[in-house]
Write a protein that holds these residues in place. Structure first.
Motif, mmCIF file in Angstrom:
data_model
loop_
_atom_site.group_PDB
_atom_site.id
_atom_site.type_symbol
_atom_site.label_atom_id
_atom_site.label_comp_id
_atom_site.label_asym_id
_atom_site.label_seq_id
_atom_site.Cartn_x
_atom_site.Cartn_y
_atom_site.Cartn_z
ATOM 1 N N ALA A 86 0.905 -10.567 -8.140
ATOM 2 C CA ALA A 86 1.738 -10.046 -7.085
ATOM 3 C C ALA A 86 2.351 -8.715 -7.320
ATOM 4 O O ALA A 86 2.562 -7.659 -6.610
ATOM 5 C CB ALA A 86 2.767 -10.895 -6.440
ATOM 6 N N LEU A 87 2.839 -8.427 -8.650
ATOM 7 C CA LEU A 87 3.794 -7.541 -9.041
ATOM 8 C C LEU A 87 2.801 -6.173 -9.780
ATOM 9 O O LEU A 87 3.217 -5.267 -9.370
ATOM 10 C CB LEU A 87 4.579 -7.820 -10.203
ATOM 11 N N LEU A 88 1.606 -6.557 -9.916
ATOM 12 C CA LEU A 88 0.550 -5.705 -10.623
ATOM 13 C C LEU A 88 -0.352 -4.885 -9.568
ATOM 14 O O LEU A 88 -0.666 -3.887 -9.638
ATOM 15 C CB LEU A 88 -0.264 -6.350 -11.744
ATOM 16 N N LEU A 89 -0.767 -5.638 -8.503
ATOM 17 C CA LEU A 89 -1.775 -5.311 -7.596
ATOM 18 C C LEU A 89 -1.523 -3.957 -6.693
ATOM 19 O O LEU A 89 -2.381 -3.143 -6.668
ATOM 20 C CB LEU A 89 -2.019 -6.436 -6.626
ATOM 21 N N PRO A 90 -0.383 -3.820 -6.385
ATOM 22 C CA PRO A 90 0.127 -2.556 -5.925
ATOM 23 C C PRO A 90 -0.269 -1.140 -6.568
ATOM 24 O O PRO A 90 -0.663 -0.419 -6.249
ATOM 25 C CB PRO A 90 1.518 -2.501 -5.269
ATOM 26 N N PHE A 91 -0.026 -1.545 -8.034
ATOM 27 C CA PHE A 91 -0.215 -0.229 -8.807
ATOM 28 C C PHE A 91 -1.796 -0.118 -9.076
ATOM 29 O O PHE A 91 -2.198 0.811 -9.480
ATOM 30 C CB PHE A 91 0.564 -0.678 -10.102
ATOM 31 N N PHE A 390 -5.098 -2.344 0.307
ATOM 32 C CA PHE A 390 -5.635 -3.519 -0.198
ATOM 33 C C PHE A 390 -5.166 -4.118 -1.349
ATOM 34 O O PHE A 390 -4.899 -5.474 -1.503
ATOM 35 C CB PHE A 390 -7.112 -3.347 -0.404
ATOM 36 N N GLY A 391 -4.216 -3.282 -2.062
ATOM 37 C CA GLY A 391 -3.450 -3.874 -3.155
ATOM 38 C C GLY A 391 -2.200 -4.518 -2.446
ATOM 39 O O GLY A 391 -1.728 -5.525 -3.068
ATOM 40 N N LEU A 392 -1.591 -3.889 -1.571
ATOM 41 C CA LEU A 392 -0.518 -4.473 -0.594
ATOM 42 C C LEU A 392 -1.086 -5.704 -0.165
ATOM 43 O O LEU A 392 -0.306 -6.679 -0.207
ATOM 44 C CB LEU A 392 0.138 -3.751 0.172
ATOM 45 N N TYR A 393 -2.224 -5.763 0.583
ATOM 46 C CA TYR A 393 -3.007 -6.899 1.089
ATOM 47 C C TYR A 393 -2.891 -8.283 0.265
ATOM 48 O O TYR A 393 -2.678 -9.378 0.352
ATOM 49 C CB TYR A 393 -4.256 -6.533 1.680
ATOM 50 N N GLN A 394 -3.505 -7.945 -1.014
ATOM 51 C CA GLN A 394 -3.687 -9.037 -1.925
ATOM 52 C C GLN A 394 -2.318 -9.470 -2.747
ATOM 53 O O GLN A 394 -2.096 -10.400 -2.727
ATOM 54 C CB GLN A 394 -4.529 -8.691 -3.037
ATOM 55 N N ALA A 395 -1.460 -8.502 -2.857
ATOM 56 C CA ALA A 395 -0.099 -8.631 -3.386
ATOM 57 C C ALA A 395 0.553 -9.570 -2.323
ATOM 58 O O ALA A 395 1.504 -10.544 -2.987
ATOM 59 C CB ALA A 395 0.774 -7.498 -3.634
ATOM 60 N N GLY A 396 0.789 -9.029 -1.087
ATOM 61 C CA GLY A 396 1.541 -9.970 -0.240
ATOM 62 C C GLY A 396 0.928 -11.144 -0.035
ATOM 63 O O GLY A 396 1.871 -11.978 0.211
ATOM 64 N N GLU A 397 -0.350 -11.345 0.000
ATOM 65 C CA GLU A 397 -0.967 -12.753 0.140
ATOM 66 C C GLU A 397 -0.288 -13.885 -1.104
ATOM 67 O O GLU A 397 0.052 -14.903 -0.871
ATOM 68 C CB GLU A 397 -2.338 -12.548 0.055
#
Length: 451
Positions: A86-91, A390-397
């Motif tokens: 969750a921390l890394l995926l937006p980056f 999609f990074g926010l999509y996966q991180a938020g999930e």
């Protein structure tokens, strides 16, 4: 800012290459993450805490000075991997929007995870620390590569084609998960046929999932390398260069989210209803074991049935989306998920036939709702920032995936039964459906420049 490419620019061969990454990683998810790894890590942890004789042992592991029950180690490992992701995926998403060829980045993220998964063949004895480390690397690599793969959907299919393409990808994944899991269960059930003991068969199966993931990843990496190189986006140009550029780019994107209200509405709806889906899937085994009295063999057969049916379910929902639209199809899927919960509440203890019928219904809606959610979101994200969103999509999930399990656990603890706990999950499908119905997909696509 780059414009979306039309379908003529994307031959069928490129789409088939893209499908194979779902085929590659889903086999690992099913064999390792869903079935084999957690029980085996628990065996290693109990052996480390208690020695050769583990029956009746209540000792704890010393993990960084904290006492951890061996039976909880796998859950804590999953939690830590989820938080790291969750921390890394937006980056990761910001980086993927800066590279010219996303397929190269797909391999760069996927192969370390595949190597870690294959290295699980070295587990054994009481080496639980190695198991935790390998699981963390594999899980973070899996989620990072999934962000890149989801963004590649926008590169291989025009907006009108994405429902069908996404559904075929999910279907390929479920078929691969079924095939490898069936093979590995045959190995684990009869280890002597290969000259192995039970633990050796488990380690071989874990390694096979990693090898499957790594080898089949070559197909999309090589098959998609001929996609046109992506031009630098406005966000990337504004963020400049240097190691902190993806961070600056992500900050700019977060500030600009208010310009895409439909994407935000969808994201909120998805976080709610997907949490319900993931909790039903995660709680199914404990519900079947503790509330309905089914054994391990029956539960494994259930997993195989769900995987097999989900292959057809993903394709079916792709056809439904062509006729009724993705949004209506997903809303219909959420109604069916609510029916699943109510029927599961009514299944009598020991009624394995009714349980299998319920597994068929789960398989039908599982792949379809997730596949169409991915394609629907792809039409709401701004062109040039697909991977970031999609990074926010996966991180938020992953950042909210604990809510459903928390509700399930609290209700089960207060009521003393898993049945009312399961019914409590209806709230996630109802609230998520209401939020999804408020999304204006046509306006969102216009705002995002997706056509």
């Amino acid at each position: 800012m780059s414009a979306p490419l039309g379908p003529a620019a994307h031959p069928l061969r490129a789409r088939r290459s893209w499908y194979v990454y779902d085929w590659a990683n889903s086999a690992y998810v099913t064999t390792t993450q869903t079935v084999l790894f957690a029980p085996y890590l628990t065996v290693l942890a109990r052996r480390a805490a208690c020695g050769p004789v583990t029956a009746g042992c209540t000792r704890t592991l010393d993990v960084l000075g904290v006492g951890v029950a061996p039976g909880s180690l796998a859950l804590y490992t999953t939690t830590l991997a989820t938080l790291l992701s969750a921390l890394l995926l937006p980056f990761v998403g910001a980086l993927a929007d800066r590279v010219r060829r996303r397929s190269h980045l797909l391999g760069a993220f996927a192969w370390p995870g595949a190597v870690a998964a294959t290295a699980m063949v070295a587990l054994g004895g009481d080496r639980w620390e190695l198991g935790v480390l390998l699981a963390l690397v594999a899980t973070v690599s899996l989620t990072a590569s999934s962000v890149v793969n989801d963004a590649l959907l926008c590169d291989v299919a025009a907006p009108a084609e994405r429902d069908a393409v996404s559904s075929r990808g999910w279907a390929a994944g479920y078929l691969a998960g079924f095939a490898l899991l069936a093979l590995n269960l045959a190995v684990v059930s009869s280890p002597g046929a290969l000259g192995l003991d039970e633990e050796g068969a488990v380690r071989l199966s874990l390694a096979s999932a990693g090898l499957w993931w790594g080898v089949f990843t070559f197909v999309p990496v090589l098959g998609l390398r001929h996609l046109p190189a992506r031009a630098a986006t406005a966000q990337a140009l504004d963020a400049g260069r240097g190691p902190l550029a993806p961070v600056r780019q992500l900050v700019r994107t977060l500030r600009g989210l208010r310009r895409y209200p439909q994407a935000l509405r969808f994201l909120l709806a998805y976080l709610v209803f997907n949490d319900g889906i993931q909790t039903v899937v995660a709680a199914a085994s404990v519900y079947g074991q503790e509330e309905l009295g089914f054994g391990a063999t029956q539960l494994i057969a259930t997993v195989l049935l769900v995987q097999g049916v989900a292959f057809g379910g993903a394709l079916l929902f792709g056809r439904l989306a062509r006729r009724f639209g993705a949004q209506r199809s997903v809303l219909g899927g959420l109604v069916l998920w609510s029916v699943v919960v109510l029927l599961a509440f009514a299944v009598p203890r020991g009624a394995f036939g009714a349980w299998l019928a319920l597994a068929v219904l789960i398989g039908l809606v599982l792949g379809g709702t997730q596949a169409l959610a991915r394609s629907m979101f792809s039409r709401l994200v701004p062109v040039g920032a697909e991977a970031e969103y999609f990074g926010l999509y996966q991180a938020g999930e992953r950042g909210t995936s604990w809510l459903g399990t928390l509700v399930f656990g609290l209700v089960a603890q207060v009521s003393g039964s898993y049945r009312p706990a399961l019914v409590a999950l209806l709230a996630f499908f109802v609230v998520g459906g209401v939020l999804l119905a408020r999304v204006d997909t046509a306006a969102g696509a216009r705002d995002a420049g997706q056509g």
